[in-house]
Design an enzyme around this catalytic site. Sequence first.
Site, short mmCIF file in Angstrom:
data_model
loop_
_atom_site.label_atom_id
_atom_site.label_comp_id
_atom_site.label_asym_id
_atom_site.label_seq_id
_atom_site.Cartn_x
_atom_site.Cartn_y
_atom_site.Cartn_z
N PHE A 127 -6.65 12.14 -8.06
CA PHE A 127 -6.57 11.72 -6.65
C PHE A 127 -7.76 12.21 -5.84
O PHE A 127 -8.31 11.48 -5.03
CB PHE A 127 -5.30 12.27 -6.00
N THR B 272 3.46 2.97 1.89
CA THR B 272 2.09 2.46 1.70
C THR B 272 2.08 0.97 1.37
O THR B 272 3.12 0.38 1.05
CB THR B 272 1.35 3.23 0.60
N ARG C 133 -8.11 -0.17 6.57
CA ARG C 133 -8.95 -1.19 5.90
C ARG C 133 -8.48 -1.39 4.47
O ARG C 133 -8.37 -2.50 3.99
CB ARG C 133 -10.41 -0.73 5.91
N GLY C 134 -8.21 -0.26 3.77
CA GLY C 134 -7.83 -0.33 2.36
C GLY C 134 -9.04 -0.10 1.46
O GLY C 134 -10.18 -0.18 1.91
N ASP C 135 -8.75 0.22 0.21
CA ASP C 135 -9.81 0.44 -0.77
C ASP C 135 -10.20 -0.87 -1.43
O ASP C 135 -9.40 -1.80 -1.46
CB ASP C 135 -9.31 1.41 -1.87
N GLU D 201 5.45 10.43 3.25
CA GLU D 201 4.90 9.14 2.82
C GLU D 201 5.37 8.79 1.41
O GLU D 201 5.38 9.64 0.52
CB GLU D 201 3.37 9.23 2.87
N HIS E 282 2.08 15.59 7.83
CA HIS E 282 2.41 14.36 7.10
C HIS E 282 2.32 14.68 5.60
O HIS E 282 1.25 15.05 5.12
CB HIS E 282 1.40 13.27 7.49
N SER F 146 6.64 14.35 8.62
CA SER F 146 6.81 12.98 8.12
C SER F 146 6.50 12.94 6.64
O SER F 146 5.79 13.81 6.12
CB SER F 146 5.89 12.02 8.88
N LYS G 187 8.24 11.86 -4.96
CA LYS G 187 9.02 12.99 -5.51
C LYS G 187 9.22 13.96 -4.34
O LYS G 187 8.28 14.58 -3.89
CB LYS G 187 8.24 13.70 -6.61
N ALA H 53 -10.93 -0.99 9.78
CA ALA H 53 -9.61 -0.71 10.36
C ALA H 53 -9.67 -0.80 11.89
O ALA H 53 -8.66 -1.11 12.53
CB ALA H 53 -9.13 0.67 9.93
N GLN I 264 -6.33 12.27 5.76
CA GLN I 264 -6.38 12.30 4.31
C GLN I 264 -5.98 13.70 3.85
O GLN I 264 -6.09 14.67 4.61
CB GLN I 264 -7.83 11.99 3.87
N ALA J 241 -3.17 -2.60 -2.63
CA ALA J 241 -4.37 -3.41 -2.56
C ALA J 241 -4.05 -4.87 -2.88
O ALA J 241 -3.23 -5.14 -3.75
CB ALA J 241 -5.42 -2.88 -3.52
N LYS K 238 -11.89 3.60 16.19
CA LYS K 238 -10.51 3.20 15.94
C LYS K 238 -9.61 3.65 17.10
O LYS K 238 -8.70 2.94 17.50
CB LYS K 238 -9.99 3.81 14.63
#
Length: 287
Positions: free
Chosen positions: A218, A48, A107-109, A17, A268, A15, A274, A127, A178, A51, A167
């Site tokens: 990152f 994605t 949940r998100g940052d 992203e 993933h 997959s 790119k 989450a 991650q 935020a 979860k």
Amino acid sequence: MFITEIMKSHKPAFSLEFFPPKSDEDTALLFRTLEDVRRLNPSFVSVTYGAGGGTRDRTLQIVEQAKSIIGLESAAHLTCVGHSRDEIKGILDDLVNSGIENVVALRGDPPRGEARFAAHPTGFRYASELTAFIRKSYPLCIAVAGYPEGHIESPSKETDWAHLEEKVKAGADIILTQLFFENAYFFEFERHMRERGISIPIIPGIMPITNFQQILRFTKICGASIPHKVAADLEEIQHEPESVQRYGIEFATKQCRDLLDHGVPGIHFYTLNKSRATREIISRLAG
Ligand code: FAD
């Protein structure tokens, strides 16, 4: 189709992203990339969610068009950042009404400039709460995030992995991890989750390195570590873009091959929009 259904015939499942670009021009470019990617026959693509919900419409637009026009099975990411329960409900209704069947529940940052995540007064704190909410009312396949090195805010890996179990108990169908560069972290994490009785698929997340400074940024944000040798090698060649690309492709290909040899059900790829490196890695793995 649900990702879990696709995975029954895609062995391994690859997959990719993507993130929603800010400009129309870059969005048009992304659609051309998605057309290219279709030739790889990926199991699904995911998009994605920014935020604060700033990219809400673009995320929806891209997943919807990737599926209906380009013919790629798609998953929409969704975060709790800044959203009330009603707003989340509205987004989920829109997703389901547009035929999307897969969601990555996060949940998100914390928004830029804020040190800690603060839930909306009528929103979700974790989450796991979002996952339970989706599971209760929506016919969606739910992916959640897992962290082979532990989540950056967590006091320990084990504490974070215990929350990952919550979860899964809340209704997650698969775990996407991650990014990481040392497979030993993934294997320890996977073993730990299996010992906890978690049997859903765990798909490792791989980011092909294409730019040294970018990968330093990152990894600092998400708390993943870069092996010393890789950092030293890249430091030497960082000003030769083509050499960095080649290094990144070779490294990720070896990493993926080792993961697949150990029986992971898929990979993933974090493409950063790119696709060249990912396309090359997938074709090398197939060859
Ligand atoms: P959670 O699972 O809620 O965990 C957050 C923190 O809270 C962790 O430290 C956890 O250990 C802790 N915790 C959980 N439950 C409890 C509890 N009951 N009590 C105390 N502590 C608890 N970000 C975006 O903004 N948009 C995206 O589209 C996006 N996509 C991603 C896709 C993947 C595959 C991954 C791995 C990450 C993605 N992220 C994205 C980043 C993610 O939003 C951040 O890592 C965020 O900080 C945590 O999100 P989560 O869903 O893992 O949170």
